[in-house]
Scaffold this motif. Structure first.
Motif, mmCIF file in Angstrom:
data_model
loop_
_atom_site.group_PDB
_atom_site.id
_atom_site.type_symbol
_atom_site.label_atom_id
_atom_site.label_comp_id
_atom_site.label_asym_id
_atom_site.label_seq_id
_atom_site.Cartn_x
_atom_site.Cartn_y
_atom_site.Cartn_z
ATOM 1 N N LEU A 183 0.816 -1.206 0.000
ATOM 2 C CA LEU A 183 0.000 0.000 0.000
ATOM 3 C C LEU A 183 0.856 1.265 0.000
ATOM 4 C CD1 LEU A 183 -2.669 -1.018 2.664
ATOM 5 C CD2 LEU A 183 -2.897 -1.060 0.175
ATOM 6 N N LYS A 184 0.395 2.233 -0.737
ATOM 7 C CA LYS A 184 0.965 3.572 -0.679
ATOM 8 C C LYS A 184 0.135 4.346 0.331
ATOM 9 C CE LYS A 184 2.883 5.439 -4.266
ATOM 10 N NZ LYS A 184 3.159 6.097 -5.555
ATOM 11 N N THR A 185 0.810 5.115 1.169
ATOM 12 C CA THR A 185 0.159 5.901 2.216
ATOM 13 C C THR A 185 0.360 7.375 1.925
ATOM 14 O OG1 THR A 185 0.658 4.162 3.823
ATOM 15 C CG2 THR A 185 0.077 6.321 4.703
ATOM 16 N N ILE A 186 -0.704 8.145 2.031
ATOM 17 C CA ILE A 186 -0.640 9.584 1.796
ATOM 18 C C ILE A 186 -1.195 10.280 3.033
ATOM 19 C CG2 ILE A 186 -1.404 11.495 0.328
ATOM 20 C CD1 ILE A 186 -1.910 9.239 -1.852
ATOM 21 N N VAL A 187 -0.366 11.108 3.648
ATOM 22 C CA VAL A 187 -0.780 11.902 4.803
ATOM 23 C C VAL A 187 -0.740 13.359 4.381
ATOM 24 C CG1 VAL A 187 -0.234 12.585 7.175
ATOM 25 C CG2 VAL A 187 0.129 10.198 6.441
ATOM 26 N N THR A 234 -5.617 14.421 6.727
ATOM 27 C CA THR A 234 -6.256 13.302 6.041
ATOM 28 C C THR A 234 -5.227 12.195 5.867
ATOM 29 O OG1 THR A 234 -7.637 14.854 4.826
ATOM 30 C CG2 THR A 234 -7.539 12.616 3.984
ATOM 31 N N VAL A 235 -5.663 10.964 6.062
ATOM 32 C CA VAL A 235 -4.834 9.788 5.829
ATOM 33 C C VAL A 235 -5.528 8.969 4.757
ATOM 34 C CG1 VAL A 235 -3.765 7.752 6.870
ATOM 35 C CG2 VAL A 235 -4.119 9.807 8.258
ATOM 36 N N ARG A 236 -4.751 8.537 3.742
ATOM 37 C CA ARG A 236 -5.295 7.732 2.636
ATOM 38 C C ARG A 236 -4.366 6.561 2.360
ATOM 39 N NH1 ARG A 236 -6.521 12.836 0.674
ATOM 40 N NH2 ARG A 236 -8.687 13.036 0.040
ATOM 41 N N GLU A 282 -1.253 21.841 1.044
ATOM 42 C CA GLU A 282 -1.129 21.164 2.328
ATOM 43 C C GLU A 282 0.252 20.517 2.467
ATOM 44 O OE1 GLU A 282 -3.967 17.852 2.437
ATOM 45 O OE2 GLU A 282 -3.771 17.743 0.280
ATOM 46 N N ALA A 283 0.617 20.218 3.684
ATOM 47 C CA ALA A 283 1.834 19.453 3.946
ATOM 48 C C ALA A 283 1.554 18.010 3.546
ATOM 49 C CB ALA A 283 2.200 19.540 5.425
ATOM 50 N N LEU A 284 2.425 17.425 2.734
ATOM 51 C CA LEU A 284 2.191 16.065 2.220
ATOM 52 C C LEU A 284 3.356 15.138 2.520
ATOM 53 C CD1 LEU A 284 0.620 16.617 -1.302
ATOM 54 C CD2 LEU A 284 -0.475 15.611 0.690
ATOM 55 N N LEU A 285 2.990 13.926 2.907
ATOM 56 C CA LEU A 285 3.921 12.826 3.090
ATOM 57 C C LEU A 285 3.382 11.652 2.291
ATOM 58 C CD1 LEU A 285 6.278 11.339 4.606
ATOM 59 C CD2 LEU A 285 4.586 10.834 6.403
ATOM 60 N N VAL A 286 4.207 11.108 1.406
ATOM 61 C CA VAL A 286 3.818 9.965 0.582
ATOM 62 C C VAL A 286 4.794 8.835 0.883
ATOM 63 C CG1 VAL A 286 3.399 9.114 -1.747
ATOM 64 C CG2 VAL A 286 3.008 11.533 -1.210
ATOM 65 N N LEU A 287 4.263 7.732 1.367
ATOM 66 C CA LEU A 287 5.084 6.593 1.758
ATOM 67 C C LEU A 287 4.803 5.387 0.882
ATOM 68 C CD1 LEU A 287 4.442 6.886 5.581
ATOM 69 C CD2 LEU A 287 6.608 7.382 4.453
ATOM 70 N N GLU A 288 5.856 4.775 0.399
ATOM 71 C CA GLU A 288 5.750 3.475 -0.246
ATOM 72 C C GLU A 288 5.640 2.437 0.872
ATOM 73 O OE1 GLU A 288 5.679 3.371 -3.587
ATOM 74 O OE2 GLU A 288 6.155 5.495 -3.754
ATOM 75 N N SER A 289 5.243 1.235 0.538
ATOM 76 C CA SER A 289 5.056 0.205 1.572
ATOM 77 C C SER A 289 6.353 -0.116 2.316
ATOM 78 C CB SER A 289 4.478 -1.066 0.951
ATOM 79 O OG SER A 289 5.368 -1.592 -0.016
ATOM 80 N N THR A 290 7.488 0.114 1.687
ATOM 81 C CA THR A 290 8.779 -0.197 2.314
ATOM 82 C C THR A 290 9.346 0.971 3.118
ATOM 83 O OG1 THR A 290 9.871 0.452 0.268
ATOM 84 C CG2 THR A 290 9.396 -1.897 0.560
ATOM 85 N N ASP A 291 8.640 2.089 3.180
ATOM 86 C CA ASP A 291 9.149 3.294 3.839
ATOM 87 C C ASP A 291 8.735 3.456 5.294
ATOM 88 O OD1 ASP A 291 10.334 4.201 1.474
ATOM 89 O OD2 ASP A 291 8.568 5.378 0.901
ATOM 90 N N ILE A 292 7.883 2.611 5.805
ATOM 91 C CA ILE A 292 7.287 2.834 7.119
ATOM 92 C C ILE A 292 8.349 2.969 8.211
ATOM 93 C CG2 ILE A 292 5.638 1.959 8.834
ATOM 94 C CD1 ILE A 292 4.433 2.852 6.076
ATOM 95 N N ASN A 293 9.395 2.170 8.133
ATOM 96 C CA ASN A 293 10.449 2.248 9.153
ATOM 97 C C ASN A 293 11.236 3.558 9.081
ATOM 98 O OD1 ASN A 293 9.837 -0.257 10.261
ATOM 99 N ND2 ASN A 293 11.159 -1.318 8.816
#
Length: 151
Positions: A100-104, A112-114, A134-145
């Protein structure tokens, strides 16, 4: 992982926020994700799909972002980034499992979290995340750590 300058500034000021997640946020992360024919959906919000269907969206990513999107400010009234990161960290196993890609997204009024499956040729955001207000953070599934390295 991508973050725009506005998000970098939020991380710089994050510090050690003490959070106490309300029961509803705990419920959202406890129910995790479910895999359906329509995509990978947050189980807590999967009932929303009865109001719409993937046919109303250009692709599965759009549908998943509709169902898997919630306003963190509906549950808390401060520390929007800290609570968003709590949600993301709590769902780490499923984020990795389903790729999953995560967008904050955070602004002055809330956040908003998607989530959506990372599919070739399908994107929710444009490549230029500096162009968003807005302030944006986009995470790939391997980025959580990597989140801990930012704060």
């Amino acid at each position: 992982m991508k973050l725009n300058k506005r998000m970098r500034a939020l991380f710089d000021g994050l510090g050690e926020a003490r959070i106490n997640p309300p029961q509803t946020l705990d419920d959202i992360v406890a129910k995790r994700f479910v895999e359906t024919n329509d995509g990978v959906l947050l189980a807590y919000f999967a009932k929303r799909r009865s109001n719409t269907s993937p046919g109303y969206f250009p692709d599965k990513t759009g549908f998943e972002c509709f169902v898997n999107s919630f306003h963190i400010d509906d549950y808390v009234d401060k520390d929007f980034l800290a609570y968003s990161l709590f949600v993301v960290s709590s769902l780490k196993a499923d984020i990795e499992r389903y790729n999953l890609k995560t967008i904050v997204g955070i602004d002055d009024d809330g956040g908003t979290v998607r989530f959506h499956v990372d599919r070739v040729g399908e994107e929710w955001l444009s490549d230029d995340i500096e162009g968003y207000s807005e302030a944006l953070l986009v995470l790939e599934s391997t980025d959580i750590n990597e989140i801990k390295k930012l704060s």
